[in-house]
Design a protein around this motif. Structure first.
Motif, PDB file in Angstrom:
ATOM      1  N   ARG A   2      -4.884   1.829   5.243  1.00  0.00           N
ATOM      2  CA  ARG A   2      -4.086   0.715   5.777  1.00  0.00           C
ATOM      3  C   ARG A   2      -4.876  -0.139   6.760  1.00  0.00           C
ATOM      4  O   ARG A   2      -4.779  -1.380   6.738  1.00  0.00           O
ATOM      5  CB  ARG A   2      -2.847   1.289   6.474  1.00  0.00           C
ATOM      6  N   TYR A   3      -5.669   0.508   7.612  1.00  0.00           N
ATOM      7  CA  TYR A   3      -6.294  -0.241   8.691  1.00  0.00           C
ATOM      8  C   TYR A   3      -7.808  -0.418   8.540  1.00  0.00           C
ATOM      9  O   TYR A   3      -8.376  -1.324   9.138  1.00  0.00           O
ATOM     10  CB  TYR A   3      -5.994   0.442  10.033  1.00  0.00           C
ATOM     11  N   TYR A  51      -3.566   7.658   4.695  1.00  0.00           N
ATOM     12  CA  TYR A  51      -2.854   6.384   4.597  1.00  0.00           C
ATOM     13  C   TYR A  51      -3.311   5.411   5.688  1.00  0.00           C
ATOM     14  O   TYR A  51      -3.511   4.218   5.434  1.00  0.00           O
ATOM     15  CB  TYR A  51      -1.346   6.608   4.693  1.00  0.00           C
ATOM     16  N   CYS A  52      -3.464   5.927   6.897  1.00  0.00           N
ATOM     17  CA  CYS A  52      -3.898   5.075   8.009  1.00  0.00           C
ATOM     18  C   CYS A  52      -5.288   4.497   7.756  1.00  0.00           C
ATOM     19  O   CYS A  52      -5.561   3.326   8.081  1.00  0.00           O
ATOM     20  CB  CYS A  52      -3.879   5.864   9.319  1.00  0.00           C
ATOM     21  N   LEU A  62       0.831  -1.200   0.000  1.00  0.00           N
ATOM     22  CA  LEU A  62       0.000   0.000   0.000  1.00  0.00           C
ATOM     23  C   LEU A  62       0.868   1.254   0.000  1.00  0.00           C
ATOM     24  O   LEU A  62       0.549   2.238  -0.672  1.00  0.00           O
ATOM     25  CB  LEU A  62      -0.914   0.010   1.231  1.00  0.00           C
ATOM     26  N   SER A  63       1.976   1.228   0.738  1.00  0.00           N
ATOM     27  CA  SER A  63       2.855   2.397   0.801  1.00  0.00           C
ATOM     28  C   SER A  63       3.408   2.749  -0.580  1.00  0.00           C
ATOM     29  O   SER A  63       3.543   3.936  -0.925  1.00  0.00           O
ATOM     30  CB  SER A  63       4.005   2.144   1.772  1.00  0.00           C
ATOM     31  N   LYS A 119      -8.781  -2.698   4.383  1.00  0.00           N
ATOM     32  CA  LYS A 119      -7.943  -3.835   4.069  1.00  0.00           C
ATOM     33  C   LYS A 119      -8.590  -4.689   2.981  1.00  0.00           C
ATOM     34  O   LYS A 119      -9.804  -4.847   2.943  1.00  0.00           O
ATOM     35  CB  LYS A 119      -7.718  -4.700   5.319  1.00  0.00           C
TER      36      LYS A 119
END
Length: 318
Positions: A311-312, A307-308, A124-125, A315
């Motif tokens: 990311r969380y 981003y968080c 993802l980054s 998913k």
């Protein structure tokens, strides 16, 4: 739509053995290839959305219209608010443009991204960094065209002022895009994202320092959440600290210094308005560096929050 070439490269990357079983040089090479491919893909896919023909026409027409409305404004107290109006309008318009353009970005790409992440094509980054880099030149293109057309019609007094004003306009635009990406990632539903963004943009306009200067004391802390307030303040600091000074009004000036003894420029009793007095008349202001730091902080905070969320909370299904 993902191109066949990009799909083939990403599929080949996903088919490679686990990165922990690869030599270090192969891991680095694969990461570099995927990063380039993702950047190219984000650039290609976003170009049609951001730099479509309609947006080009809209930008050029708007730049000409604003240039004509604020054409060659005299540097006098009577026209001071007009120049501030151009600054507020420009920062406000490009805030809205960038923010609402970014809202539909993740909802449209969500399914494809999750499939590719689930297959192990990339992290993802890597995608997020590639999106940030790939869309940056597209995001700043139209505001630059607008400024290049519009501001000279007002009257350019300094080349450095022209460039610094452009810099803060672009920084404001990129910050607004970051907010739009975050809201889009949180809401996913486009209608909900639009409603949420409309409320926030109305709030940030009200507290930017142009429509209302003296707000109730118990609401003053909310001004620090208005992102265009800091870009608008910086544009005033730059514009009013250089170039031809402003002349006091012949009668009923709102500045105390204009009521002192006549003289100073041989203009029949006119006096120049100190730059500090102009800025002080707009309420509490921060220095240039502090406003810039706040804008950069807005950019970093909303990019990290976005981003968080991806990311969380978003998913991929395995």
């Amino acid at each position: 739509m993902i191109s066949k070439k990009v799909t083939h490269i990403l599929s080949a990357t996903a088919a490679c053995p686990s990165k922990f079983r690869q030599p270090a040089w192969q891991q680095l090479l694969a990461s570099e290839i995927v990063g380039r491919v993702l950047t190219m893909r984000n650039f290609a896919e976003s170009r049609g959305r951001i730099l479509c023909k309609m947006n080009w026409i809209q930008t050029v027409v708007l730049a000409i219209m604003t240039g004509l409305v604020w054409f060659q404004i005299p540097r006098t107290e009577e026209h001071l608010k007009d120049i501030q109006g151009w600054m507020f309008f420009s920062t406000n318009y490009w805030m809205l443009f960038a923010l609402f353009q970014a809202l539909g970005s993740f909802p449209e790409e969500h399914e494809v991204i999750n499939k590719e992440r689930a297959s192990g094509a990339y992290r993802l980054s890597a995608y997020y960094l590639a999106k940030t880099v790939g869309e940056l030149p597209l995001t700043i293109t139209l505001p630059t065209i607008y400024h290049v057309i519009s501001y000279p019609m007002l009257g350019v007094h300094s080349g450095s002022t022209f460039l610094v004003l452009l810099m803060f306009l672009l920084l404001n635009t990129v910050v607004a895009q970051s907010v739009g990406l975050f809201v889009g990632a949180v809401c996913m539903d486009l209608q909900l994202a639009i409603t949420t963004s409309a409320l926030y943009t109305l709030f940030t306009q009200l507290l930017a320092g142009y429509l209302v200067v003296d707000i109730p004391h118990w609401l003053t802390w909310l001004r620090h959440l208005s992102m265009i307030r800091f870009a608008y303040q910086n544009m005033q600091i730059v514009e009013f600290s250089s170039g031809v000074p402003f002349l006091c009004a012949e009668e009923n000036s709102t500045f105390d210094t204009c009521h002192s003894s006549k003289g100073g420029d041989g203009g029949g009793g006119h006096r120049f308005i100190p730059n500090e007095a102009i800025l002080a008349s707009r309420g509490d202001t921060l220095p240039l560096w502090a406003n810039t730091a706040v804008l950069i902080g807005f950019f970093l905070v909303f990019r990290i929050l976005c981003y968080c969320v991806l990311r969380y909370l978003r998913k991929p299904n395995k």
